[in-house]
Design a protein around this motif. Structure first.
Motif, PDB file in Angstrom:
ATOM      1  N   ASN A  18       0.825  -1.060   0.136  1.00  0.00           N
ATOM      2  CA  ASN A  18      -0.151   0.046   0.152  1.00  0.00           C
ATOM      3  C   ASN A  18       0.989   1.260  -0.246  1.00  0.00           C
ATOM      4  O   ASN A  18       1.972   1.389   0.657  1.00  0.00           O
ATOM      5  CB  ASN A  18      -0.826   0.092   1.466  1.00  0.00           C
ATOM      6  CG  ASN A  18      -1.730  -1.257   1.349  1.00  0.00           C
ATOM      7  OD1 ASN A  18      -2.530  -1.395   0.307  1.00  0.00           O
ATOM      8  ND2 ASN A  18      -1.677  -1.727   2.314  1.00  0.00           N
ATOM      9  N   LEU A  19       0.438   2.242  -0.757  1.00  0.00           N
ATOM     10  CA  LEU A  19       1.125   3.469  -0.643  1.00  0.00           C
ATOM     11  C   LEU A  19       1.153   4.117   0.585  1.00  0.00           C
ATOM     12  O   LEU A  19      -0.021   4.449   1.105  1.00  0.00           O
ATOM     13  CB  LEU A  19       0.470   4.191  -1.864  1.00  0.00           C
ATOM     14  CG  LEU A  19       1.422   5.717  -2.074  1.00  0.00           C
ATOM     15  CD1 LEU A  19       2.631   5.407  -2.889  1.00  0.00           C
ATOM     16  CD2 LEU A  19       0.438   6.498  -3.239  1.00  0.00           C
ATOM     17  N   VAL A  20       2.371   4.597   0.925  1.00  0.00           N
ATOM     18  CA  VAL A  20       2.361   5.176   2.439  1.00  0.00           C
ATOM     19  C   VAL A  20       2.924   6.578   2.194  1.00  0.00           C
ATOM     20  O   VAL A  20       2.488   7.617   2.952  1.00  0.00           O
ATOM     21  CB  VAL A  20       3.180   4.902   3.367  1.00  0.00           C
ATOM     22  CG1 VAL A  20       2.344   3.290   3.898  1.00  0.00           C
ATOM     23  CG2 VAL A  20       4.340   4.285   3.050  1.00  0.00           C
ATOM     24  N   ASP A  21       3.674   6.848   0.970  1.00  0.00           N
ATOM     25  CA  ASP A  21       4.166   8.265   1.129  1.00  0.00           C
ATOM     26  C   ASP A  21       4.348   8.638  -0.642  1.00  0.00           C
ATOM     27  O   ASP A  21       4.623   7.740  -1.622  1.00  0.00           O
ATOM     28  CB  ASP A  21       5.864   8.450   1.342  1.00  0.00           C
ATOM     29  CG  ASP A  21       5.861   8.675   2.810  1.00  0.00           C
ATOM     30  OD1 ASP A  21       4.869   9.208   3.460  1.00  0.00           O
ATOM     31  OD2 ASP A  21       6.777   8.084   3.295  1.00  0.00           O
ATOM     32  N   VAL A  58       0.758   2.930  -9.111  1.00  0.00           N
ATOM     33  CA  VAL A  58       1.786   3.577 -10.294  1.00  0.00           C
ATOM     34  C   VAL A  58       0.792   4.129 -11.480  1.00  0.00           C
ATOM     35  O   VAL A  58       1.150   5.237 -11.999  1.00  0.00           O
ATOM     36  CB  VAL A  58       2.723   2.541 -10.602  1.00  0.00           C
ATOM     37  CG1 VAL A  58       3.335   2.891 -11.862  1.00  0.00           C
ATOM     38  CG2 VAL A  58       3.733   1.941  -9.657  1.00  0.00           C
ATOM     39  N   ILE A  59      -0.388   3.305 -11.790  1.00  0.00           N
ATOM     40  CA  ILE A  59      -1.080   3.801 -12.758  1.00  0.00           C
ATOM     41  C   ILE A  59      -1.924   5.083 -12.464  1.00  0.00           C
ATOM     42  O   ILE A  59      -1.981   6.026 -13.098  1.00  0.00           O
ATOM     43  CB  ILE A  59      -2.128   2.577 -12.936  1.00  0.00           C
ATOM     44  CG1 ILE A  59      -1.613   1.568 -13.664  1.00  0.00           C
ATOM     45  CG2 ILE A  59      -3.339   3.276 -14.263  1.00  0.00           C
ATOM     46  CD1 ILE A  59      -0.691   1.776 -14.968  1.00  0.00           C
ATOM     47  N   ALA A  60      -2.089   5.287 -10.948  1.00  0.00           N
ATOM     48  CA  ALA A  60      -2.793   6.546 -10.450  1.00  0.00           C
ATOM     49  C   ALA A  60      -1.810   7.719 -10.765  1.00  0.00           C
ATOM     50  O   ALA A  60      -2.269   8.719 -10.898  1.00  0.00           O
ATOM     51  CB  ALA A  60      -3.365   6.484  -9.091  1.00  0.00           C
ATOM     52  N   GLY A  80       7.542  -3.504  -3.824  1.00  0.00           N
ATOM     53  CA  GLY A  80       6.371  -4.088  -3.553  1.00  0.00           C
ATOM     54  C   GLY A  80       5.187  -3.239  -3.642  1.00  0.00           C
ATOM     55  O   GLY A  80       4.116  -3.508  -3.301  1.00  0.00           O
ATOM     56  N   LEU A  81       5.237  -2.264  -4.118  1.00  0.00           N
ATOM     57  CA  LEU A  81       4.062  -0.992  -4.392  1.00  0.00           C
ATOM     58  C   LEU A  81       2.982  -1.803  -5.456  1.00  0.00           C
ATOM     59  O   LEU A  81       3.269  -2.329  -6.466  1.00  0.00           O
ATOM     60  CB  LEU A  81       4.626   0.180  -5.110  1.00  0.00           C
ATOM     61  CG  LEU A  81       3.564   1.227  -5.090  1.00  0.00           C
ATOM     62  CD1 LEU A  81       2.909   1.890  -3.789  1.00  0.00           C
ATOM     63  CD2 LEU A  81       4.106   2.531  -5.988  1.00  0.00           C
ATOM     64  N   LYS A  82       2.175  -1.563  -4.993  1.00  0.00           N
ATOM     65  CA  LYS A  82       0.873  -2.224  -5.659  1.00  0.00           C
ATOM     66  C   LYS A  82       0.640  -1.383  -7.178  1.00  0.00           C
ATOM     67  O   LYS A  82       0.733  -0.133  -6.974  1.00  0.00           O
ATOM     68  CB  LYS A  82      -0.494  -2.118  -4.948  1.00  0.00           C
ATOM     69  CG  LYS A  82      -0.662  -3.119  -3.881  1.00  0.00           C
ATOM     70  CD  LYS A  82      -1.769  -3.020  -3.252  1.00  0.00           C
ATOM     71  CE  LYS A  82      -2.148  -4.112  -2.025  1.00  0.00           C
ATOM     72  NZ  LYS A  82      -3.410  -3.975  -1.261  1.00  0.00           N
TER      73      LYS A  82
END
Length: 108
Positions: free
Chosen positions: A24-27, A76-78, A70-72
């Motif tokens: 999950n994105l944290v920063d 990246v698409i967003a 490991g970022l979903k």
């Protein structure tokens, strides 16, 4: 070659995307500016739009994505969507950044 920088060219921007252990994105950080909360990608988009203006600098604007391994993928698409452009209400495509590249993957 040395000389004065071109005022019509933006310096390259680096978008850092850090993930937690679950991907999950944290920063979300563009250069030194952090975007947070549920609207962070819209905030990023608005900031890029304020830098690029009406899209006339889209060809010279460049963003480098620096993502944790490991970022979903959806994050990246967003991010790519947020920095690349928009569609106006009348259906016209407004380009913001045309040059998007990736940093080498970070080790796990």
């Amino acid at each position: 070659r040395a000389g004065t920088p071109d005022p019509n060219q933006l310096p390259p921007m680096k978008l850092r995307m850090r993930a937690d252990g679950n991907g999950n994105l944290v920063d979300l950080i563009l250069n030194e500016r952090t975007f947070s909360g549920p609207t962070r990608f819209q905030q990023l988009h608005n900031h890029i739009a304020s830098l690029v203006g009406d899209g006339s600098m889209a060809a010279s604007a460049e963003v480098e994505l620096d993502c944790d391994y490991g970022l979903k993928y959806e994050n990246v698409i967003a991010a790519i969507t947020a920095v690349s452009g928009d569609v106006s209400p009348d259906g016209q495509v407004i380009k913001l950044v045309e040059k998007i590249k990736f940093s080498p993957p970070r080790p796990q």
